[in-house]
Design an enzyme around this catalytic site. Sequence first.
Site, PDB file in Angstrom:
ATOM      1  N   ASP A 137       0.821  -1.205   0.000  1.00  0.00           N
ATOM      2  CA  ASP A 137       0.000   0.000   0.000  1.00  0.00           C
ATOM      3  C   ASP A 137       0.859   1.261   0.000  1.00  0.00           C
ATOM      4  OD1 ASP A 137      -2.751  -0.945   0.165  1.00  0.00           O
ATOM      5  OD2 ASP A 137      -2.237  -1.705   2.148  1.00  0.00           O
ATOM      6  N   ILE A 138       1.853   1.286   0.875  1.00  0.00           N
ATOM      7  CA  ILE A 138       2.599   2.513   1.130  1.00  0.00           C
ATOM      8  C   ILE A 138       3.455   2.921  -0.061  1.00  0.00           C
ATOM      9  CG2 ILE A 138       4.496   3.444   2.514  1.00  0.00           C
ATOM     10  CD1 ILE A 138       3.238   2.004   4.927  1.00  0.00           C
TER      11      ILE A 138
END
Length: 396
Positions: free
Chosen positions: A177-178
């Site tokens: 995600d990051i």
Amino acid sequence: MTGPLSGVRVVDLTAALAGPYSTMILADLGADIIKVEPPGGEVTRRVGPYPPSDDGQATLGGYFQSVNRGKRSIVLDLKTPEGHAELLELVRTADVLVENFGPGVVERLDISYDTVRQVNPRLVYGSLTGFGSTWSGESPYMNWPAMDITIQAMAGALSITGTEDGKPVKIGPGIGDIFPGTMLAIGVLSALLEAERTGQGQQIDVAMFDAMLSLCERIVYQYSYTGQVPKPIGNTHPILTPFDVLEVKDGWIAVAATTQLRWEALCRIMERPDLIEDARFRNETCRVEHRAEIRTLLDDWSRDLTRAEVSEKLGGKVPFGPVNDIRDIFDDPHARARDMLVEIDNPGSSQKAIVAGQPIKFSRTPSKVGTRAPLLDEHGAAIRTENRSPATERSH
């Protein structure tokens, strides 16, 4: 806000981690982030951990605080004509819109780029998807939902993470995600710069799969060059050594003395200058071929030392670091000196929230973690008033 993006207005339609992390970066850099939430609030408002409440009322959870700090909240029901019209009014005064809805949602809500660009041709429209948008390259997985672990799996990260004889291991942080969120922030900033020159916005598409494959770049060229499929190799490196995690008396340390000069420095610190002349270890290629012998030598040296003793010997001389848990990091002066552990308020609790700081530092327009995350619809009335004011008409 004092950061370099001061004056930039972002309409934030994101939820969960990847999208909010992207707009969190923009908030720390000074942008005005208007977080548009559905009735009931964004899903991570209901995710802990929560600090103790002083009055029995719900407080802001750690997940939501961490990636929504410095933003302003307004509730809009985009499924209603009124909510849809209000969103378009926000778009009219915005520089950027960011969304990470699932496949087909922006079309059903009639808030796709083709719709909103009619309201604001200068708008930069950032989309974060699992496998991409049709316009940027249609994928057979276009309609698949995506999560951190599934993206880590499909894009190759799990295939090279873990021990040689073990099962695949997920990378600890939500990197699936990051990292895509970070890439989207880079895309937004690039498109903003281009829009300043041309007066025209554009759409940006960052697929989580694509971002993670780019992060795993070495497996691409390794397979292309050698035809061999890279596998998990624990904490070592496939083409560099020594590059490993070693056990000491009171924990673990990491060492990477991969160049000739650093290998020789490590040998002298270990009081083994004879290893410098050893034919098995005379250059980088030889050392990779004899990595097992090097590991044995390092283990014999490190196991009778403490972390502090190794730090005294290696710190500042060869690449070295103790394997810290978060308690160690809280006790280490570095993170606070670099403003990487930042206290923010938590309404309803006397206990401050501590979140990870912003690593991008500026000499003249400092970035910072501004304020706590917003309460649900905390800024709705103020944002509506601003949007009705002639002062918000943007004169680009």
